[in-house]
Every structure is written in C-alpha cells, then in structure tokens.
Motif scaffolding. Structure first.
Motif, PDB file in Angstrom:
ATOM      1  N   SER B 195       0.851  -1.193   0.000  1.00  0.00           N
ATOM      2  CA  SER B 195       0.000   0.000   0.000  1.00  0.00           C
ATOM      3  C   SER B 195       0.883   1.239   0.000  1.00  0.00           C
ATOM      4  CB  SER B 195      -0.923  -0.025   1.216  1.00  0.00           C
ATOM      5  OG  SER B 195      -0.179  -0.359   2.356  1.00  0.00           O
ATOM      6  N   PRO B 196       0.342   2.372  -0.507  1.00  0.00           N
ATOM      7  CA  PRO B 196       1.159   3.589  -0.589  1.00  0.00           C
ATOM      8  C   PRO B 196       1.618   4.027   0.797  1.00  0.00           C
ATOM      9  CG  PRO B 196      -0.940   3.846  -1.747  1.00  0.00           C
ATOM     10  CD  PRO B 196      -1.012   2.565  -1.005  1.00  0.00           C
ATOM     11  N   ALA B 197       2.801   4.648   0.830  1.00  0.00           N
ATOM     12  CA  ALA B 197       3.341   5.089   2.107  1.00  0.00           C
ATOM     13  C   ALA B 197       2.540   6.283   2.633  1.00  0.00           C
ATOM     14  CB  ALA B 197       4.808   5.486   1.938  1.00  0.00           C
ATOM     15  N   ALA B 198       2.526   6.438   3.948  1.00  0.00           N
ATOM     16  CA  ALA B 198       1.834   7.594   4.549  1.00  0.00           C
ATOM     17  C   ALA B 198       2.576   8.874   4.182  1.00  0.00           C
ATOM     18  CB  ALA B 198       1.785   7.406   6.056  1.00  0.00           C
ATOM     19  N   ASP B 199       1.851  10.017   4.186  1.00  0.00           N
ATOM     20  CA  ASP B 199       2.494  11.298   3.869  1.00  0.00           C
ATOM     21  C   ASP B 199       3.571  11.610   4.890  1.00  0.00           C
ATOM     22  OD1 ASP B 199       1.048  11.702   1.649  1.00  0.00           O
ATOM     23  OD2 ASP B 199      -0.472  12.985   2.597  1.00  0.00           O
ATOM     24  N   ASP B 200       4.635  12.240   4.408  1.00  0.00           N
ATOM     25  CA  ASP B 200       5.762  12.554   5.264  1.00  0.00           C
ATOM     26  C   ASP B 200       5.618  14.001   5.738  1.00  0.00           C
ATOM     27  OD1 ASP B 200       8.078  11.985   6.510  1.00  0.00           O
ATOM     28  OD2 ASP B 200       9.055  11.180   4.721  1.00  0.00           O
ATOM     29  N   ALA B 201       5.468  14.179   7.050  1.00  0.00           N
ATOM     30  CA  ALA B 201       5.200  15.534   7.543  1.00  0.00           C
ATOM     31  C   ALA B 201       6.489  16.298   7.883  1.00  0.00           C
ATOM     32  CB  ALA B 201       4.292  15.464   8.773  1.00  0.00           C
ATOM     33  N   LEU B 202       7.587  15.570   8.111  1.00  0.00           N
ATOM     34  CA  LEU B 202       8.812  16.244   8.559  1.00  0.00           C
ATOM     35  C   LEU B 202       9.420  17.106   7.448  1.00  0.00           C
ATOM     36  CD1 LEU B 202      10.640  13.389  10.506  1.00  0.00           C
ATOM     37  CD2 LEU B 202       9.255  15.263  11.435  1.00  0.00           C
ATOM     38  N   PRO B 203       9.863  18.314   7.786  1.00  0.00           N
ATOM     39  CA  PRO B 203      10.527  19.151   6.765  1.00  0.00           C
ATOM     40  C   PRO B 203      11.926  18.620   6.471  1.00  0.00           C
ATOM     41  CG  PRO B 203      10.546  20.249   8.899  1.00  0.00           C
ATOM     42  CD  PRO B 203       9.736  19.000   9.083  1.00  0.00           C
ATOM     43  N   GLU B 204      12.381  18.863   5.259  1.00  0.00           N
ATOM     44  CA  GLU B 204      13.732  18.433   4.886  1.00  0.00           C
ATOM     45  C   GLU B 204      14.765  19.387   5.448  1.00  0.00           C
ATOM     46  OE1 GLU B 204      14.695  17.758   0.832  1.00  0.00           O
ATOM     47  OE2 GLU B 204      12.908  16.555   0.478  1.00  0.00           O
ATOM     48  N   ASP B 205      15.898  18.850   5.872  1.00  0.00           N
ATOM     49  CA  ASP B 205      17.024  19.713   6.242  1.00  0.00           C
ATOM     50  C   ASP B 205      17.520  20.391   4.973  1.00  0.00           C
ATOM     51  OD1 ASP B 205      19.676  20.643   6.865  1.00  0.00           O
ATOM     52  OD2 ASP B 205      19.519  19.444   8.704  1.00  0.00           O
ATOM     53  N   PRO B 206      17.602  21.748   4.979  1.00  0.00           N
ATOM     54  CA  PRO B 206      17.958  22.445   3.719  1.00  0.00           C
ATOM     55  C   PRO B 206      19.447  22.362   3.365  1.00  0.00           C
ATOM     56  CG  PRO B 206      17.586  24.042   5.469  1.00  0.00           C
ATOM     57  CD  PRO B 206      17.297  22.695   6.064  1.00  0.00           C
ATOM     58  N   ARG B 207      20.306  21.868   4.287  1.00  0.00           N
ATOM     59  CA  ARG B 207      21.771  21.934   4.009  1.00  0.00           C
ATOM     60  C   ARG B 207      22.220  20.752   3.141  1.00  0.00           C
ATOM     61  NH1 ARG B 207      23.049  22.545  10.266  1.00  0.00           N
ATOM     62  NH2 ARG B 207      21.205  21.253  10.229  1.00  0.00           N
ATOM     63  N   VAL B 208      21.683  20.731   1.912  1.00  0.00           N
ATOM     64  CA  VAL B 208      21.903  19.587   1.035  1.00  0.00           C
ATOM     65  C   VAL B 208      23.377  19.399   0.678  1.00  0.00           C
ATOM     66  CG1 VAL B 208      21.313  18.551  -1.178  1.00  0.00           C
ATOM     67  CG2 VAL B 208      19.601  19.857   0.071  1.00  0.00           C
ATOM     68  N   ASP B 209      24.054  20.509   0.291  1.00  0.00           N
ATOM     69  CA  ASP B 209      25.446  20.383  -0.166  1.00  0.00           C
ATOM     70  C   ASP B 209      26.361  19.916   0.953  1.00  0.00           C
ATOM     71  OD1 ASP B 209      24.734  21.108  -2.660  1.00  0.00           O
ATOM     72  OD2 ASP B 209      25.163  23.251  -2.373  1.00  0.00           O
ATOM     73  N   LEU B 210      26.166  20.500   2.147  1.00  0.00           N
ATOM     74  CA  LEU B 210      26.998  20.121   3.290  1.00  0.00           C
ATOM     75  C   LEU B 210      26.817  18.634   3.622  1.00  0.00           C
ATOM     76  CD1 LEU B 210      28.809  20.844   5.711  1.00  0.00           C
ATOM     77  CD2 LEU B 210      26.722  21.393   6.992  1.00  0.00           C
TER      78      LEU B 210
END
Lengths: 151, 255
Positions: B195-210
């Motif tokens: 079954s489809p995964a539940a929605d993800d409520a947590l925000p992404e950490d913006p420091r992608v490059d680091l």
C-alpha cells in the motif's frame, strides 16, 4: 560397457556416484550392486521368467522395446493426459526428455521418453499445465506404472 | 518417432492435475512400494505430494508433509530458493521424480490451480523460439533447425514457408513466431502490491550540499552524528541524498 545395454551402463555409473556420495556410501554402493546383481542374474535366466517381467528385465538393461511387442501387448488408453512435469538430462551429448503424464479419466501415470543427440531438440513443445488428448500405447510391464509411449 | 498430439491448455473448470495426490509421504510412497514389488529395477517413479512445504535446513532443501515427515529434494540452489520463495512457508502440491531416497521436483502447483506456479528451470526454456535460437547461434549446417509443429492457422502459415534455403526459412519462421509472441504479449499481474506510504510531515534539512559532502567523504562517526542532529531538529535528511544514505548504512552493516 556395451553401448547397447544403456540401463546396465547407467547402473555402473550409479555405483561410481554412490562411492563418492559421502557418509553412508558403503551401504548405498552395496544397494546399487545388489540391484545390478539381480538384473544380471535375471538376464541369464530370461526364459524362466514370466513374460511381463521379461520385458521389464530387457528394458531395465536398456534394450529398446520391439515395436511388435508393444503393439502385441495392446495396452492402449485413450484419455486426456495432464502434463505433470518434464525433466531433461544429458549424458555424453545424448539428451533425454521425460514427459510425465496422468490420465484425467483413467488415473494412470504415463511416461513419454524421447532422445535427442547433440542438443536439446525435441519435436513437441509439451508444457506442464496443458492437457494432451491422445491414445497412449503402454509398454508391456509387470508394473506398468510408468513406461509408456505414444502411438 | 514423430508423434503429433494435440495440445490443449488446461482450463480452470478442468480438474487440477494434482487433485488425486496424497498429502502424506506414507501414502504417496505406498505406490512406490507397489511398483517395486512388481519389478525391482525402476530408477525413477512419478510422485505427487499435496500440502507439502519446502524447508531449507543445513544447506539442503527438504519437502515436509502434513505429518511433519521430511524428504530431501535433489535440486539446484537457484531452483530451491525460487521454490522456497513461491511457497513462503505455505503448502504447495509438488510433482517430481522419486529417486529412491530423494525427490527431484519438476513442477509445483498452488491450491486447485490448473497451471503450475513453478517448474524446474531447464524445462522453462523449451519454447518454440528457444529451439530455433540454438540453430541461429551455431549455424543451420551444424545444427539443423527443429521446425516447430503447430496446428491451426499458425501451423498452416508456417507450413507455407519454403525450406529450400534453410537460413532464410529459419529467419522467416522466427519472424512469424516472434510476431505471434509480440501480438500475444500480456503483462504479468502483480498479486500483492504494497500500500502507498503515509504522507511525510517532517521538513527536509535544507543543508543539502553540506550533508552531501559529509555522506560522500566524511568519516563514519561524522555521518552518524549528522543523522542524529537532523532527527533532533525535527527534520529529515534531504530526499535527494536517500540513495547515498542507504549506501552508508549498507557499508556500515558490512563493517
């Protein structure tokens, strides 16, 4: 080993694998040797054996069954045959195909045996899960559980 | 010997091929005893066991019956795992060749199905096109083609192919069979989809490059530390880095 008595030859090869079959090899080897002994003794006194068993001895030794003998036995069964399973084996470039059938109405098991030299090429694409409507001519045998061929 | 028999696919209404099978080794092997009593030199006999579970133990595959009795199976490792995966611990009907003390399984059937769910691998390759492929690879002189015998419209069409030039006839036959194969293509049906995964409520950490450079070049302890920090901040690691993060976990697990 006489190339014509392929059944005996297979029995001797089986001895070889029994010897190297790990723990308990002595007993397995003796078992195979005992069965071979019974077969060779039966071959020496063919005339004294009941007719059906005589056919079994001949085919166990690996001699091809005479077509007349098969027709004379007249053990024909018309049925719809389930293709239960197929096995392929190769021995010195000779491929053997065994197609195992079971009659829907008769409940009899049947074996279609085919050989092909040099490669696995067989004239029929039989597939498990299909049903073959055919009259099969069973080989004469004291235990005609398997050992049949289409006709 | 050239026999032509008519092949009919088994239909759902037909009796299943394994409906008469015994469900215990005791019962199934009694027919072996009878056969051997009639003539003692059988090398192999047909045998079907229903309600049987493939079991892997001590690096070998066994077939367990409803009473808990087990018999070792003679099969390749690949075949064993495929059969085990298809069973998933549930009973199947298994047909095979009885070899005296072991069973060489040739086909497996689920419930009352008329179609096998598993076959010994060698029999799978036996389709019409496969038999022509060997001739095409080795050359028609070394390996004369095994012309397929078909009934009905396909057979009539194939029989019209002239055989004067074997190479050409092989390609034409392959063309006909190949077109039929393409025309008859059916996508496989997935039996059970997650079954489809539940929605993800947590925000992404913006420091992608680091984070990317830490996960790529950083020491393992720093990688672990960064995941702890992200979690503590109520965030999750950027989706884009998920494959790399999984690789790190994989590396760590192997160490």
């Amino acid at each position: 080993m006489d190339a014509q008595a392929s059944g005996l030859a297979a029995g001797v090869r089986q001895l070889e694998s029994a010897v190297s079959s790990g723990e308990g090899w002595q007993q397995r080897t003796l078992l195979s040797m005992g069965r071979l002994q019974l077969l060779t003794e039966a071959m020496q006194r063919m005339d004294a054996l009941p007719e059906l068993l005589r056919h079994d001895v001949r085919s166990s030794a690996g001699w091809a069954m005479d077509k007349e003998d098969v027709l004379a036995a007249n053990d024909r069964v018309l049925d719809a045959w389930h293709v239960l399973g197929i096995s392929h084996d190769e021995n010195e470039k000779l491929w053997e195909r065994r197609v195992w059938l079971r009659g829907v109405a008769s409940g009899r098991n049947a074996l279609l045996l085919d050989f092909s030299h040099g490669g696995r090429r067989f004239d029929q694409a039989l597939v498990p899960g299909t049903v073959v409507k055919a009259t099969l001519c069973f080989f004469p045998s004291a235990s005609p559980v398997a050992g049949a061929v289409g006709g | 010997m050239n026999r032509r028999v008519r092949l009919v696919p088994a239909e759902e209404k037909d009796v299943s091929a394994t409906s008469a099978a015994e469900s215990t080794w005791d019962a199934a092997l009694s027919s072996v005893s009878d056969a051997l009593a009639g003539q003692p030199w059988f090398q192999r006999l047909p045998l079907t066991l229903s309600h049987a579970v493939p079991v892997f133990r001590d690096l070998r595959w066994y077939l367990r019956d409803a009473e808990g009795r087990e018999v070792q199976m003679r099969m390749s490792t690949d075949d064993g795992w495929q059969l085990g995966a298809l069973s998933g611990g549930h009973p199947l009907s298994i047909f095979g060749e009885w070899l005296g003390e072991r069973l060489r399984p040739l086909s497996a059937w689920r419930g009352a199905s008329t179609q096998p769910c598993w076959m010994e691998v060698t029999s799978l390759a036996c389709n019409l096109l496969a038999s022509l492929t060997t001739s095409a690879l080795l050359g028609t002189e070394r390996r004369p083609p095994d012309w397929p015998l078909l009934e009905g419209a396909h057979g009539a069409l194939l029989s019209r192919i002239p055989r004067e030039s074997v190479e050409k006839a092989l390609l034409q036959t392959a063309g006909v069979l190949g077109t039929c194969q393409l025309a008859g293509f059916l996508p496989a049906k997935a039996e059970k989809v997650p079954s489809p995964a539940a929605d993800d409520a947590l925000p992404e950490d913006p420091r992608v490059d680091l984070l990317s450079s830490i996960l790529t070049d950083g020491p393992e302890r720093l990688q672990a530390e960064s995941f702890i920090k992200i979690a503590a901040a109520g965030q999750q690691s950027p989706h884009r880095l998920l494959p790399r993060a999984l690789e790190c976990a994989d590396d760590a697990a192997w160490r």
